[in-house]
Enzyme design. Structure first.
Site, mmCIF file in Angstrom:
data_model
loop_
_atom_site.group_PDB
_atom_site.id
_atom_site.type_symbol
_atom_site.label_atom_id
_atom_site.label_comp_id
_atom_site.label_asym_id
_atom_site.label_seq_id
_atom_site.Cartn_x
_atom_site.Cartn_y
_atom_site.Cartn_z
ATOM 1 N N ASN A 62 41.626 54.575 96.418
ATOM 2 C CA ASN A 62 40.331 54.525 97.086
ATOM 3 C C ASN A 62 40.495 54.713 98.594
ATOM 4 O O ASN A 62 41.043 53.849 99.280
ATOM 5 C CB ASN A 62 39.669 53.172 96.777
ATOM 6 C CG ASN A 62 38.240 53.086 97.268
ATOM 7 O OD1 ASN A 62 37.738 53.981 97.938
ATOM 8 N ND2 ASN A 62 37.575 51.992 96.933
ATOM 9 N N GLN A 63 40.051 55.876 99.088
ATOM 10 C CA GLN A 63 39.965 56.179 100.519
ATOM 11 C C GLN A 63 41.324 56.243 101.227
ATOM 12 O O GLN A 63 41.433 55.931 102.406
ATOM 13 C CB GLN A 63 39.056 55.168 101.221
ATOM 14 C CG GLN A 63 37.631 55.174 100.693
ATOM 15 C CD GLN A 63 36.760 54.123 101.343
ATOM 16 O OE1 GLN A 63 36.704 54.046 102.572
ATOM 17 N NE2 GLN A 63 36.083 53.320 100.529
ATOM 18 N N GLU A 93 37.136 43.449 96.192
ATOM 19 C CA GLU A 93 36.375 44.488 96.892
ATOM 20 C C GLU A 93 37.173 45.782 97.120
ATOM 21 O O GLU A 93 37.165 46.361 98.201
ATOM 22 C CB GLU A 93 35.863 43.960 98.240
ATOM 23 C CG GLU A 93 34.969 42.734 98.147
ATOM 24 C CD GLU A 93 33.681 42.994 97.381
ATOM 25 O OE1 GLU A 93 33.193 44.137 97.403
ATOM 26 O OE2 GLU A 93 33.167 42.046 96.754
ATOM 27 N N VAL A 94 37.879 46.229 96.091
ATOM 28 C CA VAL A 94 38.651 47.470 96.225
ATOM 29 C C VAL A 94 38.045 48.625 95.425
ATOM 30 O O VAL A 94 38.558 49.739 95.476
ATOM 31 C CB VAL A 94 40.136 47.273 95.812
ATOM 32 C CG1 VAL A 94 40.832 46.311 96.758
ATOM 33 C CG2 VAL A 94 40.252 46.818 94.362
ATOM 34 N N GLY A 95 36.965 48.356 94.669
ATOM 35 C CA GLY A 95 36.312 49.428 93.922
ATOM 36 C C GLY A 95 36.397 49.301 92.416
ATOM 37 O O GLY A 95 36.114 50.266 91.700
ATOM 38 N N GLY A 103 38.711 39.768 91.418
ATOM 39 C CA GLY A 103 39.700 39.695 92.492
ATOM 40 C C GLY A 103 40.934 40.511 92.180
ATOM 41 O O GLY A 103 40.891 41.492 91.433
ATOM 42 N N LYS A 145 33.075 41.771 81.740
ATOM 43 C CA LYS A 145 33.739 41.060 82.832
ATOM 44 C C LYS A 145 33.873 39.607 82.401
ATOM 45 O O LYS A 145 32.869 38.890 82.308
ATOM 46 C CB LYS A 145 32.953 41.169 84.133
ATOM 47 C CG LYS A 145 33.680 40.500 85.290
ATOM 48 C CD LYS A 145 33.211 41.002 86.634
ATOM 49 C CE LYS A 145 34.117 40.451 87.733
ATOM 50 N NZ LYS A 145 33.810 41.029 89.047
#
Length: 208
Positions: free
Chosen positions: A155-156, A11-13, A98, A31
């Site tokens: 990211n962010q 869930e990091v982008g 992951g 994938k």
């Protein structure tokens, strides 16, 4: 051109980045392992956001767990030799599941299985408590395996933390992600346009 998108965690982008790069390079997408959300898979999301041709996953597992756990629950053993790069003349974006060293099977890690392919790598790092440590550890693990690391997407992160990470790791900067309440095809297209110059500069340096 084959690019593997790896993350410092789940869930990091990675899927967002995959859609952006598929748009930027008019690339296809693959994938290898999908765990859970089979009715709304990452392939489906990338296809909707970028229009990319998406190759079928080698393993489609029903539970949103680490691959080795999901495979155990589904009673579907994962064998590393079953993975093979899709045959295509188009650029290909490959998204891992992951983090970089997440399990692939009962006796293998994704980073080890996929590092055997002749691909370039992009690392995605998202800001959270502990993410700097996770980023540095992941970079070290990738370098230990002598991978061709194209660069990093952040990211962010606050600007000062971006600068710190890039300086400390020595990994080239490839783009940043901001918080997006809604991610649409237009959002992806805007990022592709924003990143275009950075990626062209990176490609020019690699070719010089």
């Amino acid at each position: 051109m084959h690019i593997i998108i790896a993350g410092i965690d789940t869930e990091v982008g990675k899927t967002f980045v995959s859609a952006i790069l598929a748009t930027l390079f008019q690339a296809e997408y693959w994938k290898p392992i999908q765990s859970g959300s089979l009715d709304r898979s990452d392939s489906t999301i990338v296809r909707e956001l970028s229009g990319a041709v998406c190759h079928r996953e080698t393993y489609r597992l029903t539970h949103p767990l680490a691959a080795h756990q999901a495979a155990r629950v589904d009673n579907i053993p994962i064998h590393a030799e079953n993975f093979s790069l899709p045959v295509t003349e188009a650029p290909l974006i490959i998204e891992t599941s992951g983090g970089f060293l997440s399990p692939c099977s009962q006796d293998s890690l994704q980073g080890d299985v996929f590092s055997k392919w002749p691909c370039q790598w992009v690392l995605v790092s998202k800001a959270y408590l502990g993410s700097i440590n996770h980023t540095c550890l992941t970079v070290e693990a990738m370098r230990t395996r002598n991978l061709n690391i194209l660069g990093m997407v952040l990211n962010q992160y606050p600007k000062e933390e971006e600068d710190w990470l890039l300086n400390m790791t020595g990994i080239p900067y490839l783009g940043r992600l901001n918080y997006e309440n809604i991610i649409s095809k237009e959002t992806v297209k805007n990022y592709a346009n924003l990143w275009k110059e950075t990626w062209e500069d990176r490609e020019a340096k690699l070719c010089s």
